[in-house]
Design a protein around this motif. Structure first.
Motif, PDB file in Angstrom:
ATOM      1  N   SER A  53      36.454  35.548  -5.331  1.00  0.00           N
ATOM      2  CA  SER A  53      35.713  36.029  -4.176  1.00  0.00           C
ATOM      3  C   SER A  53      36.193  37.408  -3.762  1.00  0.00           C
ATOM      4  CB  SER A  53      35.958  35.035  -3.037  1.00  0.00           C
ATOM      5  OG  SER A  53      35.443  35.519  -1.834  1.00  0.00           O
TER       6      SER A  53
ATOM      7  N   LEU B 105      31.200  26.375  -4.216  1.00  0.00           N
ATOM      8  CA  LEU B 105      31.954  25.114  -4.158  1.00  0.00           C
ATOM      9  C   LEU B 105      31.122  24.026  -3.494  1.00  0.00           C
ATOM     10  CD1 LEU B 105      35.388  26.654  -3.109  1.00  0.00           C
ATOM     11  CD2 LEU B 105      35.026  25.268  -5.159  1.00  0.00           C
TER      12      LEU B 105
ATOM     13  N   TYR C  67      36.140  20.889  -0.801  1.00  0.00           N
ATOM     14  CA  TYR C  67      36.235  20.147  -2.072  1.00  0.00           C
ATOM     15  C   TYR C  67      35.755  18.708  -1.857  1.00  0.00           C
ATOM     16  CZ  TYR C  67      39.667  23.887  -3.166  1.00  0.00           C
ATOM     17  OH  TYR C  67      40.313  25.080  -3.334  1.00  0.00           O
TER      18      TYR C  67
ATOM     19  N   GLY D  78      29.547  33.916  -1.373  1.00  0.00           N
ATOM     20  CA  GLY D  78      30.856  33.375  -0.999  1.00  0.00           C
ATOM     21  C   GLY D  78      31.207  32.237  -1.944  1.00  0.00           C
ATOM     22  N   SER D  79      32.502  32.023  -2.173  1.00  0.00           N
ATOM     23  CA  SER D  79      32.838  30.895  -3.050  1.00  0.00           C
ATOM     24  C   SER D  79      32.537  29.579  -2.357  1.00  0.00           C
ATOM     25  CB  SER D  79      34.275  30.954  -3.568  1.00  0.00           C
ATOM     26  OG  SER D  79      35.142  31.489  -2.637  1.00  0.00           O
ATOM     27  N   GLN D  80      32.470  29.607  -1.026  1.00  0.00           N
ATOM     28  CA  GLN D  80      32.069  28.406  -0.282  1.00  0.00           C
ATOM     29  C   GLN D  80      30.686  27.935  -0.744  1.00  0.00           C
ATOM     30  OE1 GLN D  80      34.220  27.213   1.897  1.00  0.00           O
ATOM     31  NE2 GLN D  80      33.108  25.799   3.177  1.00  0.00           N
TER      32      GLN D  80
ATOM     33  N   ASN E 252      44.871  26.918  -0.613  1.00  0.00           N
ATOM     34  CA  ASN E 252      44.843  26.835   0.835  1.00  0.00           C
ATOM     35  C   ASN E 252      44.644  25.374   1.194  1.00  0.00           C
ATOM     36  OD1 ASN E 252      44.156  26.918   3.537  1.00  0.00           O
ATOM     37  ND2 ASN E 252      42.196  27.945   3.233  1.00  0.00           N
TER      38      ASN E 252
ATOM     39  N   ARG F 276      29.894  37.925   2.433  1.00  0.00           N
ATOM     40  CA  ARG F 276      29.479  36.751   1.656  1.00  0.00           C
ATOM     41  C   ARG F 276      29.130  37.135   0.220  1.00  0.00           C
ATOM     42  NH1 ARG F 276      32.195  34.314   2.928  1.00  0.00           N
ATOM     43  NH2 ARG F 276      31.314  32.299   2.395  1.00  0.00           N
TER      44      ARG F 276
ATOM     45  N   ASP G 231      39.864  27.097  -8.212  1.00  0.00           N
ATOM     46  CA  ASP G 231      39.537  27.985  -7.094  1.00  0.00           C
ATOM     47  C   ASP G 231      40.637  29.046  -7.024  1.00  0.00           C
ATOM     48  OD1 ASP G 231      38.887  29.190  -4.737  1.00  0.00           O
ATOM     49  OD2 ASP G 231      38.947  27.370  -3.506  1.00  0.00           O
TER      50      ASP G 231
ATOM     51  N   SER H  58      36.166  38.075  -0.571  1.00  0.00           N
ATOM     52  CA  SER H  58      36.475  37.852   0.848  1.00  0.00           C
ATOM     53  C   SER H  58      37.900  38.238   1.216  1.00  0.00           C
ATOM     54  CB  SER H  58      36.260  36.384   1.205  1.00  0.00           C
ATOM     55  OG  SER H  58      34.908  36.067   1.145  1.00  0.00           O
ATOM     56  N   LYS H  59      38.868  37.722   0.452  1.00  0.00           N
ATOM     57  CA  LYS H  59      40.272  37.950   0.786  1.00  0.00           C
ATOM     58  C   LYS H  59      40.819  39.142   0.005  1.00  0.00           C
ATOM     59  CE  LYS H  59      39.405  34.355   2.996  1.00  0.00           C
ATOM     60  NZ  LYS H  59      39.848  33.046   3.348  1.00  0.00           N
TER      61      LYS H  59
ATOM     62  N   TYR I 160      41.590  22.233   0.311  1.00  0.00           N
ATOM     63  CA  TYR I 160      40.618  22.967   1.126  1.00  0.00           C
ATOM     64  C   TYR I 160      39.415  22.035   1.390  1.00  0.00           C
ATOM     65  CZ  TYR I 160      37.589  26.886   2.379  1.00  0.00           C
ATOM     66  OH  TYR I 160      36.732  27.731   3.038  1.00  0.00           O
TER      67      TYR I 160
ATOM     68  N   ALA J  14      40.603  31.932  -5.127  1.00  0.00           N
ATOM     69  CA  ALA J  14      40.187  32.833  -4.039  1.00  0.00           C
ATOM     70  C   ALA J  14      41.297  33.807  -3.610  1.00  0.00           C
ATOM     71  CB  ALA J  14      39.744  32.004  -2.832  1.00  0.00           C
ATOM     72  N   TYR J  15      42.567  33.414  -3.863  1.00  0.00           N
ATOM     73  CA  TYR J  15      43.686  34.269  -3.419  1.00  0.00           C
ATOM     74  C   TYR J  15      44.346  34.986  -4.593  1.00  0.00           C
ATOM     75  CZ  TYR J  15      42.726  31.984   0.896  1.00  0.00           C
ATOM     76  OH  TYR J  15      42.070  31.545   2.022  1.00  0.00           O
TER      77      TYR J  15
HETATM   78  C1  LIG Z   1      40.887  28.184  -1.065  1.00  0.00           C
HETATM   79  C2  LIG Z   1      39.627  28.780  -0.565  1.00  0.00           C
HETATM   80  N1  LIG Z   1      38.544  28.725  -1.339  1.00  0.00           N
HETATM   81  C3  LIG Z   1      37.365  29.254  -0.941  1.00  0.00           C
HETATM   82  C4  LIG Z   1      37.238  29.853   0.286  1.00  0.00           C
HETATM   83  C5  LIG Z   1      35.889  30.384   0.683  1.00  0.00           C
HETATM   84  O1  LIG Z   1      35.886  31.752   0.657  1.00  0.00           O
HETATM   85  P1  LIG Z   1      34.543  32.613   0.586  1.00  0.00           P
HETATM   86  O2  LIG Z   1      33.402  31.652   0.736  1.00  0.00           O
HETATM   87  O3  LIG Z   1      34.635  33.559   1.710  1.00  0.00           O
HETATM   88  O4  LIG Z   1      34.543  33.255  -0.778  1.00  0.00           O
HETATM   89  C6  LIG Z   1      38.337  29.919   1.140  1.00  0.00           C
HETATM   90  C7  LIG Z   1      38.213  30.554   2.468  1.00  0.00           C
HETATM   91  O5  LIG Z   1      39.067  30.528   3.295  1.00  0.00           O
HETATM   92  C8  LIG Z   1      39.566  29.366   0.706  1.00  0.00           C
HETATM   93  O6  LIG Z   1      40.648  29.401   1.484  1.00  0.00           O
END
Ligand SMILES: Cc1ncc(COP(=O)(O)O)c(C=O)c1O
Length: 394
Positions: A237, A107, A131, A102-104, A178, A248, A206, A239-240, A128, A208-209
């Motif tokens: 990621s 990050l 950070y 996951g990028s979480q 986000n 993950r 980041d 994820s989205k 987000y 992610a979107y």
């Molecule tokens: C801006 C942003 N970065 C990173 C993430 C983390 O995503 P993931 O860990 O699922 O890749 C999210 C999840 O909502 C997000 O909104």
């Protein structure tokens, strides 16, 4: 009983607003209210069928249950292919990409791999939450970059004091992000590259979107800007993009020194992702991408249904150009928290108050497009009734 003292840096992390939303939601449900939950950014869409099939096929193979460490080579090849196809960026799979849980994960751990106590990190406000949290955990200092509507939510880099820049090691940006869903243009990314070179700052974008961009707006990877790889890295990621949030799996790419630093740190804390998930990710990243088109139009339909519904109550909300959120400026006379809390208690609609994402989030709420259009229209109707009542009782 012995008292366990939580580490001071953990005590500094604020998660109370998110918890309060959860608690209020549960209390409302307990009291028999039907709550339309638009507070959590977890996609309700399903991954493409071939992803599920690949994952289940490999899960049946008992030889695929070992540690995978840094990840399978096919994953790295697939990310490189995806970046070339989608964003016209060349990535060397052997040193410019790192697989993440996951990028979480990336990050959260990046600051620990890069930041020394006292180093400054520029972070967006609103931004987000990880950070700021990651910098706090690493003992660094956060300097909030102000994202204001009048500047199209882009930070003004010349506003940052020189004394801060002299101590700054890293900056984090996210377009589209986000909770702020704005897009950056190429000129802004070029300015960031110059700024980073001048002040010796690692840029973290980041993205992610990256595949939830609406109305045919341009899809710009930071790494596609000349010189970006010299100063920066980009998180992305599945994820989205492919609705694989629970799997993950994600990656970071770009500057090889930064990638190596994070890889080295992570080699101490995890042993890789379950093989079938990686195989499913490879399938997704090398597919024909037709999946994105229907997904984007479904999110657009949701966004439009919500905004048209809110419009009826006289609440004019800006159309998100991207992501799965609406970043809505609330009507005058409310605080973000009062608005969000009363929406749960009185209207049965859960959203997140903007100040959960930083001081400048005050005056906004974040609404996640995680329900079908009909349900979003219903949420808008409930909000309309609440607003009329709130005006009457004011
Ligand atoms: C801006 C942003 N970065 C990173 C993430 C983390 O995503 P993931 O860990 O699922 O890749 C999210 C999840 O909502 C997000 O909104």
């Amino acid at each position: 009983m012995m008292k366990i003292d939580v580490a001071k840096k953990i005590q500094k992390l604020s998660s109370s607003i998110f918890q309060e939303i959860v608690d209020r939601k549960l209390a409302a449900i307990h009291n028999g209210l039907d709550v339309i939950d638009l507070s959590v950014g977890s996609p309700d869409f399903q991954p493409p069928e071939f992803v599920v099939e690949t994952l289940s096929e490999y899960a049946k193979d008992p030889s695929k249950y070992g540690y995978t460490l840094r990840g399978i080579p096919e994953f790295y090849e697939a990310v490189s292919y995806f970046y070339k196809q989608r964003y016209n960026v060349d990535l060397d799979p052997s040193k410019e990409i790192l697989q993440l849980m996951g990028s979480q994960d990336g990050l959260a751990h990046l600051a620990m791999a890069i930041i020394n106590p006292g180093d400054y990190v520029l972070v967006p406000d609103p931004g987000y939450p990880i950070y700021e949290a990651s910098v706090t955990i690493a003992g660094g200092q956060v300097y909030p970059m102000r994202l204001l509507e009048e500047n199209n939510f882009l930070p003004k880099l010349d506003e940052i004091p020189l004394e801060v820049l002299q101590k700054t090691k890293m900056m984090i940006i996210s377009y589209p992000g986000n909770p702020v869903t704005a897009l950056a243009n190429r000129e802004f990314f070029e300015e960031v590259v110059e700024f980073a070179k001048l002040h010796n700052i690692l840029v973290v974008h980041d993205f992610a979107y990256s595949e939830l961009i609406f109305d045919h707006n341009p899809q710009i990877s930071f790494l596609s800007v000349p010189g970006a790889k010299e100063v920066g890295i980009e998180f992305n990621s599945l994820s989205k993009t492919f609705n694989m949030a629970g799997c993950r799996i994600a990656y970071v790419s770009g500057n090889e020194q930064a990638v190596a630093a994070l890889a080295s740190f992570k080699s101490h804390i995890d042993y890789g992702i379950f093989y079938p998930i990686q195989a499913a990710a490879v399938k997704a990243l090398t597919s024909d991408f037709s999946f994105f088109k229907s997904q984007v139009s479904e999110y657009e339909r949701r966004r439009d249904a919500l905004i048209a519904g809110l419009e009826k109550s006289g609440w004019h909300v800006a159309k998100s150009p991207a992501t799965m959120f609406v970043w809505a400026k609330i009507p005058a006379g409310f605080s973000s928290r009062r608005f969000a809390f009363e929406l749960i208690d009185r209207a049965g609609v859960a959203v997140v108050p903007g100040d959960a994402f930083g001081k400048l989030g005050e005056g906004y709420v974040r609404i996640a497009l995680v329900q079908p259009p009909e349900r979003l229209s219903e949420a808008a109707e409930r909000i309309q009734s609440y607003l009329m009542e709130a005006v009457i009782t004011k």
